[in-house]
Scaffold this motif. Structure first.
Motif, PDB file in Angstrom:
ATOM      1  N   ARG A  27       0.391  -1.098   0.073  1.00 26.85           N
ATOM      2  CA  ARG A  27       0.033  -0.177   0.092  1.00 26.85           C
ATOM      3  C   ARG A  27       0.618   1.482  -0.021  1.00 26.85           C
ATOM      4  NH1 ARG A  27      -4.906   0.041   4.961  1.00 26.85           N
ATOM      5  NH2 ARG A  27      -2.338   0.262   6.026  1.00 26.85           N
ATOM      6  N   VAL A  28       0.351   2.289  -0.285  1.00 26.97           N
ATOM      7  CA  VAL A  28       1.094   3.729  -0.519  1.00 26.97           C
ATOM      8  C   VAL A  28       0.485   4.451   0.349  1.00 26.97           C
ATOM      9  CG1 VAL A  28       1.756   5.272  -2.818  1.00 26.97           C
ATOM     10  CG2 VAL A  28       1.575   3.103  -2.777  1.00 26.97           C
ATOM     11  N   PHE A  29       1.048   5.480   0.917  1.00 22.87           N
ATOM     12  CA  PHE A  29       0.011   6.342   1.754  1.00 22.87           C
ATOM     13  C   PHE A  29      -0.253   7.635   0.660  1.00 22.87           C
ATOM     14  CE2 PHE A  29       0.354  10.250   4.379  1.00 22.87           C
ATOM     15  CZ  PHE A  29      -0.255  10.857   5.312  1.00 22.87           C
ATOM     16  N   VAL A  30      -1.462   7.944   1.023  1.00 22.95           N
ATOM     17  CA  VAL A  30      -2.289   9.607   0.117  1.00 22.95           C
ATOM     18  C   VAL A  30      -2.299  10.622   1.321  1.00 22.95           C
ATOM     19  CG1 VAL A  30      -3.907   8.084  -0.557  1.00 22.95           C
ATOM     20  CG2 VAL A  30      -3.054  10.143  -1.526  1.00 22.95           C
ATOM     21  N   HIS A  31      -1.930  11.383   0.862  1.00 16.85           N
ATOM     22  CA  HIS A  31      -2.965  12.680   1.770  1.00 16.85           C
ATOM     23  C   HIS A  31      -3.443  13.469   1.118  1.00 16.85           C
ATOM     24  CE1 HIS A  31      -3.151  16.229   4.222  1.00 16.85           C
ATOM     25  NE2 HIS A  31      -2.964  15.416   5.291  1.00 16.85           N
ATOM     26  N   GLU A  53       6.817   8.899  -4.124  1.00 14.33           N
ATOM     27  CA  GLU A  53       8.240   9.613  -3.416  1.00 14.33           C
ATOM     28  C   GLU A  53       8.028   9.407  -1.981  1.00 14.33           C
ATOM     29  OE1 GLU A  53       7.881  13.572  -3.404  1.00 14.33           O
ATOM     30  OE2 GLU A  53       8.127  13.882  -5.442  1.00 14.33           O
ATOM     31  N   ARG A  54       9.563   8.697  -1.561  1.00 16.00           N
ATOM     32  CA  ARG A  54       9.614   8.506  -0.571  1.00 16.00           C
ATOM     33  C   ARG A  54      10.024   9.707   0.289  1.00 16.00           C
ATOM     34  NH1 ARG A  54      10.811   2.888  -0.292  1.00 16.00           N
ATOM     35  NH2 ARG A  54      11.218   2.017  -1.532  1.00 16.00           N
ATOM     36  N   ASP A  55       8.982   9.274   1.481  1.00 18.22           N
ATOM     37  CA  ASP A  55       9.527  10.310   2.801  1.00 18.22           C
ATOM     38  C   ASP A  55      10.975  10.268   3.239  1.00 18.22           C
ATOM     39  OD1 ASP A  55       9.531   8.841   4.783  1.00 18.22           O
ATOM     40  OD2 ASP A  55       6.888   9.007   5.160  1.00 18.22           O
ATOM     41  N   GLY A  56      10.644  10.824   4.577  1.00 20.64           N
ATOM     42  CA  GLY A  56      12.883  11.517   4.903  1.00 20.64           C
ATOM     43  C   GLY A  56      12.868   9.715   5.733  1.00 20.64           C
ATOM     44  N   ALA A  62       1.883   9.379  -2.180  1.00 21.52           N
ATOM     45  CA  ALA A  62       1.679   9.321  -3.271  1.00 21.52           C
ATOM     46  C   ALA A  62       1.623  10.505  -4.430  1.00 21.52           C
ATOM     47  CB  ALA A  62       0.353   8.444  -3.924  1.00 21.52           C
ATOM     48  N   VAL A  63       1.792  11.185  -4.472  1.00 21.74           N
ATOM     49  CA  VAL A  63       2.382  12.469  -5.175  1.00 21.74           C
ATOM     50  C   VAL A  63       1.915  12.771  -5.915  1.00 21.74           C
ATOM     51  CG1 VAL A  63       4.779  13.259  -3.439  1.00 21.74           C
ATOM     52  CG2 VAL A  63       4.663  12.498  -6.046  1.00 21.74           C
ATOM     53  N   SER A  64       0.774  13.907  -6.273  1.00 20.76           N
ATOM     54  CA  SER A  64       0.152  14.101  -8.051  1.00 20.76           C
ATOM     55  C   SER A  64      -0.424  13.207  -8.490  1.00 20.76           C
ATOM     56  CB  SER A  64       1.647  13.921  -9.021  1.00 20.76           C
ATOM     57  OG  SER A  64       2.304  14.967  -8.620  1.00 20.76           O
ATOM     58  N   ALA A  65      -1.669  12.341  -7.419  1.00 23.46           N
ATOM     59  CA  ALA A  65      -2.665  12.406  -7.742  1.00 23.46           C
ATOM     60  C   ALA A  65      -3.852  12.727  -8.198  1.00 23.46           C
ATOM     61  CB  ALA A  65      -2.898  11.380  -6.428  1.00 23.46           C
ATOM     62  N   ARG A  66      -4.399  12.051  -9.282  1.00 24.99           N
ATOM     63  CA  ARG A  66      -5.198  12.309  -9.752  1.00 24.99           C
ATOM     64  C   ARG A  66      -6.489  11.375 -10.433  1.00 24.99           C
ATOM     65  NH1 ARG A  66      -1.226  14.363 -13.524  1.00 24.99           N
ATOM     66  NH2 ARG A  66      -1.012  13.380 -15.229  1.00 24.99           N
ATOM     67  N   PRO A  67      -7.744  11.525 -10.652  1.00 28.71           N
ATOM     68  CA  PRO A  67      -8.761  10.309 -11.210  1.00 28.71           C
ATOM     69  C   PRO A  67      -7.998   9.893 -11.880  1.00 28.71           C
ATOM     70  CG  PRO A  67      -9.596  12.507  -9.702  1.00 28.71           C
ATOM     71  CD  PRO A  67      -8.220  12.947 -10.042  1.00 28.71           C
ATOM     72  N   ALA A  68      -8.183   8.456 -11.642  1.00 25.00           N
ATOM     73  CA  ALA A  68      -8.297   8.119 -13.032  1.00 25.00           C
ATOM     74  C   ALA A  68      -8.886   8.660 -14.412  1.00 25.00           C
ATOM     75  CB  ALA A  68      -8.022   6.433 -12.861  1.00 25.00           C
ATOM     76  N   GLY A  69      -8.564   8.206 -15.515  1.00 24.88           N
ATOM     77  CA  GLY A  69      -8.741   8.799 -16.720  1.00 24.88           C
ATOM     78  C   GLY A  69      -8.712  10.861 -17.143  1.00 24.88           C
ATOM     79  N   ARG A  70      -8.034  10.947 -15.990  1.00 27.30           N
ATOM     80  CA  ARG A  70      -7.946  12.638 -16.229  1.00 27.30           C
ATOM     81  C   ARG A  70      -6.305  12.515 -17.171  1.00 27.30           C
ATOM     82  NH1 ARG A  70     -11.976  15.849 -14.717  1.00 27.30           N
ATOM     83  NH2 ARG A  70     -12.935  14.941 -13.249  1.00 27.30           N
ATOM     84  N   ASP A  71      -5.944  13.069 -17.939  1.00 27.17           N
ATOM     85  CA  ASP A  71      -4.739  12.823 -18.669  1.00 27.17           C
ATOM     86  C   ASP A  71      -4.272  14.376 -18.225  1.00 27.17           C
ATOM     87  OD1 ASP A  71      -5.386  11.062 -19.876  1.00 27.17           O
ATOM     88  OD2 ASP A  71      -5.540  12.136 -22.102  1.00 27.17           O
TER      89      ASP A  71
END
Length: 192
Positions: A27-31, A53-56, A62-71
């Protein structure tokens, strides 16, 4: 490289959760800050594409996340009913000054408190990101109650701060109603 996955755990009050990658894996953490404003509210089952990205401490985020299907990522800080509403409220106070004969200090006070409150939200967001001491929520609520609620509303939209935690938003909305009720009572009293 972009990955795809589904939110399998979401804590709405805290504004974070976990993505399970399509095809399996850890699993990947997402804020909530990492998720584009465009699209549905984050929650279990939402399909996302994201970068990692890895944190400290070496954990995957997860970074730059967006709903699937958005280009393309959506533009942040764009106008929305909430952001425009904050500005419209201040404009109505200015109009009410002329129409109802309110003293000019009333909209000036709201504008000043809104600016101070917006700045307080920005400072609190920066402190949260840096892991420093935060502004107490009660202080932010008192500022909203004292007339800074349009600035708080604008900060919640444009800064994406204090815009997810349900318990905070309930108290914030209560401060708005109390402030508007007090303003309406004051106007009624002085017009009589």
């Amino acid at each position: 490289m972009r990955f795809a996955g589904r939110i399998t755990e979401w804590h709405d009050e805290k504004g974070y959760g976990f993505i399970t990658p399509n095809g399996g894996g850890d699993r990947v953490f997402v804020h909530v800050r990492a998720i584009s404003r465009a699209g549905p509210r984050p929650g279990p089952g939402l399909q996302l594409t994201y970068q990692v990205e890895r944190d400290g401490r070496g954990r995957m985020n997860a970074v730059s996340a967006r709903p699937a299907g958005r280009d393309k990522p959506a533009a942040r800080g764009g106008r929305s009913p909430k952001g425009v509403l904050a500005l419209a409220c201040l404009a109505m106070l200015v109009a009410a000054t002329a129409w109802l004969g309110m003293p000019a200090l009333v909209p000036a006070g709201y504008a000043a408190m809104s600016a101070i409150t917006f700045i307080a939200y920005a400072i609190d967001k920066r402190a949260a990101q840096a892991g420093h001491r935060r502004t107490p929520e009660s202080t932010l609520h008192l500022m909203a109650l004292a007339g800074g609620w349009p600035g708080a509303m604008a900060a919640q939209h444009w800064l994406r701060h204090k815009s997810v935690k349900a318990s905070f938003l309930v108290v914030y909305r209560t401060t708005v109603l109390l402030n508007l009720g007090a303003l309406a009572a004051w106007i009624f009293e002085h017009r009589a």
